[in-house]
Design a protein around this motif. Sequence first.
Motif, mmCIF file in Angstrom:
data_model
loop_
_atom_site.group_PDB
_atom_site.id
_atom_site.type_symbol
_atom_site.label_atom_id
_atom_site.label_comp_id
_atom_site.label_asym_id
_atom_site.label_seq_id
_atom_site.Cartn_x
_atom_site.Cartn_y
_atom_site.Cartn_z
ATOM 1 N N ASN A 148 21.857 13.791 -1.298
ATOM 2 C CA ASN A 148 21.465 12.600 -0.563
ATOM 3 C C ASN A 148 19.966 12.398 -0.629
ATOM 4 N N ARG A 149 19.522 11.304 -0.040
ATOM 5 C CA ARG A 149 18.114 10.936 -0.180
ATOM 6 C C ARG A 149 17.205 11.920 0.539
ATOM 7 N N MET A 150 16.145 12.274 -0.174
ATOM 8 C CA MET A 150 15.120 13.150 0.371
ATOM 9 C C MET A 150 13.765 12.465 0.346
ATOM 10 N N ILE A 151 13.757 11.152 0.091
ATOM 11 C CA ILE A 151 12.527 10.373 0.075
ATOM 12 C C ILE A 151 12.833 8.951 0.522
ATOM 13 N N GLN A 152 11.911 8.342 1.296
ATOM 14 C CA GLN A 152 12.052 6.969 1.740
ATOM 15 C C GLN A 152 10.678 6.306 1.838
ATOM 16 N N LEU A 153 10.683 4.978 1.766
ATOM 17 C CA LEU A 153 9.490 4.197 2.061
ATOM 18 C C LEU A 153 9.551 3.740 3.509
ATOM 19 N N ASP A 154 8.408 3.765 4.198
ATOM 20 C CA ASP A 154 8.387 3.275 5.571
ATOM 21 C C ASP A 154 7.891 1.839 5.630
ATOM 22 N N VAL A 155 7.682 1.332 6.831
ATOM 23 C CA VAL A 155 7.320 -0.070 7.022
ATOM 24 C C VAL A 155 5.979 -0.402 6.374
ATOM 25 N N ASP A 156 5.119 0.589 6.193
ATOM 26 C CA ASP A 156 3.815 0.393 5.547
ATOM 27 C C ASP A 156 3.864 0.644 4.043
ATOM 28 N N GLN A 157 5.056 0.786 3.505
ATOM 29 C CA GLN A 157 5.256 1.081 2.087
ATOM 30 C C GLN A 157 4.683 2.430 1.685
ATOM 31 N N ALA A 158 4.537 3.324 2.646
ATOM 32 C CA ALA A 158 4.129 4.695 2.363
ATOM 33 C C ALA A 158 5.376 5.526 2.081
ATOM 34 N N ALA A 159 5.273 6.443 1.136
ATOM 35 C CA ALA A 159 6.402 7.308 0.788
ATOM 36 C C ALA A 159 6.359 8.577 1.629
ATOM 37 N N GLN A 160 7.523 8.976 2.134
ATOM 38 C CA GLN A 160 7.669 10.212 2.881
ATOM 39 C C GLN A 160 8.803 11.021 2.248
ATOM 40 N N ALA A 161 8.580 12.317 2.080
ATOM 41 C CA ALA A 161 9.547 13.135 1.352
ATOM 42 C C ALA A 161 9.770 14.469 2.065
ATOM 43 N N VAL A 162 10.954 15.067 1.835
ATOM 44 C CA VAL A 162 11.316 16.356 2.428
ATOM 45 C C VAL A 162 11.990 17.216 1.365
ATOM 46 N N TRP A 163 12.047 18.518 1.618
ATOM 47 C CA TRP A 163 12.752 19.424 0.722
ATOM 48 C C TRP A 163 13.020 20.748 1.430
ATOM 49 N N THR A 164 13.901 21.556 0.852
ATOM 50 C CA THR A 164 14.171 22.897 1.345
ATOM 51 C C THR A 164 13.265 23.869 0.614
ATOM 52 N N LEU A 207 16.176 8.903 -5.152
ATOM 53 C CA LEU A 207 15.451 7.640 -5.222
ATOM 54 C C LEU A 207 15.366 7.025 -3.841
ATOM 55 N N ALA A 208 14.163 6.619 -3.431
ATOM 56 C CA ALA A 208 14.024 5.882 -2.175
ATOM 57 C C ALA A 208 14.855 4.607 -2.243
ATOM 58 N N GLU A 209 15.454 4.225 -1.131
ATOM 59 C CA GLU A 209 16.361 3.080 -1.103
ATOM 60 C C GLU A 209 15.675 1.792 -1.555
ATOM 61 N N MET A 210 14.446 1.596 -1.144
ATOM 62 C CA MET A 210 13.735 0.368 -1.458
ATOM 63 C C MET A 210 12.852 0.561 -2.693
ATOM 64 N N VAL A 211 13.020 -0.346 -3.661
ATOM 65 C CA VAL A 211 12.233 -0.348 -4.888
ATOM 66 C C VAL A 211 11.282 -1.539 -4.819
ATOM 67 N N ASN A 212 9.995 -1.323 -5.064
ATOM 68 C CA ASN A 212 9.012 -2.406 -5.014
ATOM 69 C C ASN A 212 8.226 -2.446 -6.329
ATOM 70 N N ASP A 213 8.916 -2.761 -7.419
ATOM 71 C CA ASP A 213 8.377 -2.662 -8.772
ATOM 72 C C ASP A 213 8.117 -1.222 -9.189
ATOM 73 N N THR A 214 8.368 -0.301 -8.272
ATOM 74 C CA THR A 214 8.171 1.122 -8.527
ATOM 75 C C THR A 214 9.369 1.883 -7.998
ATOM 76 N N LEU A 215 9.844 2.835 -8.764
ATOM 77 C CA LEU A 215 10.903 3.729 -8.318
ATOM 78 C C LEU A 215 10.240 4.960 -7.720
ATOM 79 N N HIS A 216 10.443 5.168 -6.427
ATOM 80 C CA HIS A 216 9.833 6.290 -5.722
ATOM 81 C C HIS A 216 10.828 7.442 -5.726
#
Length: 599
Positions: free
Chosen positions: A74-90, A453-462
């Motif tokens: 499942n997703r381990m990275i997302q974009l927030d409202v400011d278009q900043a990327a946040q990521a997690v891992w084990t 892949l972050a759910e939201m793509v903004n010309d960039t795949l995060h």
Amino acid sequence: MLKKCVLFLVVVGLAACVFASGKMTVTMDRKVFARLRGDEPIRAPVYAGGITLVSPGQRIGDTYYDAQHNSSLNRMIQLDVDQAAQAVWTKAWDSGHVIRHVQYNNSDWWPSAGSDTSGIQIDPGQSIRSGYITFDVLSDGRGVAFYHVRMPPGAPSMYFVAACAVDIIPRLGSFQQVLIDTITMPPLEATTVIWPHGAVDAQDNIHVVSSQIAPNPGDSHIVYYSRSTDDGTNWDSWTSFDTLYDLSYDVTTSWQSGKVCIAYTYNVGWATGQINNDVYYVESTDYGATWDWTAKNNITNFIPADTTRAYCDVNGVYDNDDSLHLVYPLRYVVGDTSFYYASYIEHWSKATGRTVVCFDTLIGWHSTYTAGAWRMHSDHASIGIDTTTGYLYCIFAGNPWGDTSAMGYPNYDIFGSYSTDGGATWSKAVNMSNTSSKDCSAGNCDSEDYATLAEMVNDTLHICFVEDKDAGGAVGTAPEGSVTLNPIRYWAAPAEMLLVGVEEDGPKSVRPDRFSLAQNVPNPFAKRTVIRYELSGAAHVRVLVYDATGRLVEVLVDGNKNAGVHEAAWDAGRLSSGIYFYKIVTPGYTSTKKMVLLR
């Protein structure tokens, strides 16, 4: 807002399969290619098919634990409202995996390429076996993490608890952990539920699906759902809604309505076990307040003679029309007893039905080397959407033919495809990371794995992924290769990387450089198969099917088609077993291929 889904440990020692897509030949300027890949240095090529580099992106952490999830990713990275990327891992802190925590990082802190950071530990210090983390964000930008912990110290060795942690300020990294309903869950020995996957909906309700531990790998186990309406402070009591044989479940929420979807793989009606699955989903339309658990939607509907089954992954997203899209790998199966690592990625929506995202057009179905444990040669699909254009994007782990470590396990690359028509057709998959380390020794592999892949793509795949330095993923009692310290990387990959054969200023559509006809998939097949063909220019196209005597039995296509990648599905349920031929006819190109119907 996004969704997660994760699968379960799986049978070890199945036969093997291959995803075969050749390396992408790079003809662009080296400076331009470096820009697309990130600002890491270019390494000298090590094979003649194209430029081979170190894994792309920025190093944001590391781990000795390359297997980030037991099954579904499942997703381990997302974009927030400011278009900043946040990521997690084990993160395993030692080679024995005794100390294991979940880590967090975000683009406010990411260092320059090439440097290292450990991120911030999310779970409390007294927990020692945390892991298998998924992630989403609230509407104000605060991160929400889902994982399990072994707590408290001194508790029975198998006392694990599903947990949720919420950041107190956006991108601060100060997460407050809550154990999810550890009292009312019926325990299995001293165990509650673990492997939680969660998502945040459009009203900031938090949803989680989790699983009871099975007595033995491959046994049936109950899956449960819970919801929090107050930022994860309090949770509804667990609701059991099904019994599964693997851990392939995903929670997907709409970003514009009250829809919440739980998608998962569920046994076909005539066989049990981890491999023989259809893909199901159930949906709530009121932010998870009510569910009809009996209204399960089977989107694959396999029959015993089919040569594919769903296995070990499913991931979803809602589009601009608030319609659900799911992607998942299908595994090659013969007779419900012979399982192969051969696989391809499929997409589904109500509007399009089942369509192929990517399959092997170069080699076909193969089983000549092992993928290892539960893995396949194309799996871990992750789907996102650009809400400005409505385009869908899918990335997945793929293994080019023969690129294996010295131990024989595949060095995965990150492949990507996109759709401009709501998933009806998909572009030819591109090998995005394009690293080759064939026959590599431990510590010298470049295997990009567990990419999400972050759910939201903004010309960039995060994208967030593990750079596995010794390919192979099983840990514990069934190790695959040596334990290595593996970088965790974030990659802002420009969506333009997926535009195959398109001029720089041309339209964002798929334009192959030639006419071609691909081998049908699957082949052999029991009822339904898909034929893909590519057109470098607009043409009148006929796709015809003949039996072994040369008699025309079906006209699949007869009309004008634009340049691009096209598919024609053939339902042969009314015909008998045997050899058939399909033919494409255009004014300047004709080709015929053979296929086998087995019933």
